[in-house]
Design a protein around this motif. Structure first.
Motif, mmCIF file in Angstrom:
data_model
loop_
_atom_site.group_PDB
_atom_site.id
_atom_site.type_symbol
_atom_site.label_atom_id
_atom_site.label_comp_id
_atom_site.label_asym_id
_atom_site.label_seq_id
_atom_site.Cartn_x
_atom_site.Cartn_y
_atom_site.Cartn_z
ATOM 1 N N PHE A 268 0.600 -1.335 0.320
ATOM 2 C CA PHE A 268 0.273 -0.021 -0.297
ATOM 3 C C PHE A 268 0.885 1.365 0.044
ATOM 4 N N SER A 269 1.605 1.022 0.262
ATOM 5 C CA SER A 269 2.701 2.533 0.866
ATOM 6 C C SER A 269 2.964 2.475 -0.331
ATOM 7 N N ALA A 275 2.191 6.630 -6.965
ATOM 8 C CA ALA A 275 0.477 6.704 -7.563
ATOM 9 C C ALA A 275 0.973 8.445 -7.689
ATOM 10 N N ILE A 276 1.467 8.562 -5.785
ATOM 11 C CA ILE A 276 1.095 10.184 -5.974
ATOM 12 C C ILE A 276 2.192 11.011 -7.297
ATOM 13 N N GLU A 277 3.247 10.478 -6.724
ATOM 14 C CA GLU A 277 4.694 10.625 -8.603
ATOM 15 C C GLU A 277 4.411 11.109 -9.237
ATOM 16 N N LEU A 278 3.445 10.165 -9.973
ATOM 17 C CA LEU A 278 3.516 9.836 -11.193
ATOM 18 C C LEU A 278 1.598 10.560 -11.296
ATOM 19 N N LEU A 279 0.955 9.947 -10.155
ATOM 20 C CA LEU A 279 -0.616 11.266 -11.048
ATOM 21 C C LEU A 279 -1.491 11.778 -9.273
ATOM 22 N N GLN A 284 -6.070 8.998 -5.889
ATOM 23 C CA GLN A 284 -6.833 7.479 -4.958
ATOM 24 C C GLN A 284 -7.688 6.843 -5.658
ATOM 25 N N MET A 285 -7.501 7.196 -7.317
ATOM 26 C CA MET A 285 -8.345 6.299 -7.792
ATOM 27 C C MET A 285 -7.796 5.148 -8.580
ATOM 28 N N ILE A 286 -6.208 5.341 -8.122
ATOM 29 C CA ILE A 286 -4.877 4.546 -8.647
ATOM 30 C C ILE A 286 -6.003 3.322 -7.271
#
Length: 330
Positions: A268-269, A275-279, A284-286
């Motif tokens: 999860f981490s 996910a935060i870095e890329l989008l 949250q959607m990822i």
């Protein structure tokens, strides 16, 4: 004392994590520290899930453990890290002993919503407390470990990492023994049929109560370790999204093994970080698609990948064939 395969694997994994600590980059060490600390909170959620209850308010004890560490140094002048962690565990256990008398009377959605309600009450109190920094929270004072001062930077990051690994290992060992004890197995029986357990002369309510109290102490330890690692506490630790995150991780890993929460917390981490870095606007959607994929393809969680599924037994030779559609006479 004989050790089974899980306990031997646990000792080997702890040794590997301790050895790898000084060699890994600082960002990875911090990520693993937070993941392992949160996995302890998830262990508390899983303990109750194994007995048939789902807590949507485990952030209550996560927050109490974190704030006890911060307030112990801020207002009581305590600097010893182990004492601060113990303070958070004791405070959470006492609180759980009081709240558990009410909550363990309820089941299913009623238990879930009541646990969430108490967590949100704490959030509201902290937000209105100017002395505790209101919505901003406050920083954790410098702390020591066994009397030795912990300097900032990489030394502090490595020290709290090693402390978290040891705490997680000890708790995992004890929980493994608990899950395979008579009481632990009875909790699974309670999940299946409380009435039959009562006929055996046991009280499902008091089993739930004991589970609730122990889970509170384990979750508070995770909150305290998070506070020491991050150096800051704030009311978001008790917010409903934080408790939802713990349930998310519990579902991600499954309840089939004591290692599952740690595997899920690390995955999860990593997923959330990248996910935060890329989008940054759609992370949250990822996470949502990740959980959806796990539910569809691995309904028993990530740990089911490591379990050998027993092959279906072939039908016996004497078994009668399936009757044709349409029944006899056609």
């Amino acid at each position: 004392m004989r050790l089974d395969k899980t306990e031997l694997a646990l000792l080997g994994l702890m040794a590997a994590l301790v050895v790898a600590g000084p060699l890994a980059p600082g960002w990875l060490i911090f990520l693993l520290t937070i993941a392992l600390a949160k996995a302890l909170v998830v262990q508390g959620v899983v303990m109750q899930m194994r007995a048939g209850l789902v807590s949507f308010g485990q952030g209550l004890f996560y927050c109490v453990g974190g704030y006890a560490v911060g307030m112990g140094g801020q207002f009581l002048g305590i600097s010893e890290g182990l004492l601060l962690l113990a303070l958070g565990v004791v405070a959470s256990v006492v609180l759980a002993m009081v709240l558990g008398l009410l909550l363990t009377r309820y089941r299913e959605i009623f238990f879930a919503m009541l646990s969430l309600a108490f967590s949100m009450i704490l959030y509201g109190v902290l937000v209105k407390s100017q002395e505790l920094g209101s919505t901003d929270g406050f920083n954790v004072n410098h702390w020591t470990l066994l009397g030795q001062g912990i300097e900032g930077g990489d030394e502090a990051t490595l020290t709290i990492y090693l402390l978290t690994v040891v705490c997680a290992g000890v708790i995992t060992f004890l929980l493994h023994r608990y899950f395979h004890s008579g009481v632990g197995l009875t909790c699974e029986a309670v999940r299946e049929n409380e009435v039959r357990v009562e006929y055996l002369g046991l009280s499902p309510r008091w089993l739930h109560y004991a589970n609730y109290v122990v889970a509170a102490g384990v979750s508070a330890l995770g909150g305290g370790l998070t506070a020491l690692a991050a150096g800051h506490v704030d009311p978001e630790m008790a917010y409903w999204t934080t408790s939802g995150e713990f349930v998310f991780i519990a579902l991600l890993g499954g309840t089939g093994h004591v290692f599952a929460p740690f595997l899920a917390a690390v995955v999860f981490s990593l997923v959330r970080t990248y996910a935060i870095e890329l989008l940054p606007n759609a992370w949250q959607m990822i996470l949502g698609f990740t959980l959806l994929g796990i539910i569809v393809f691995l309904p028993k969680g990530l740990w089911s990948l490591f379990r050998r599924e027993t092959a279906a037994a072939p039908p016996s030779q004497g078994a009668s064939p399936t009757p044709a559609a349409g029944g006899p006479g056609q």
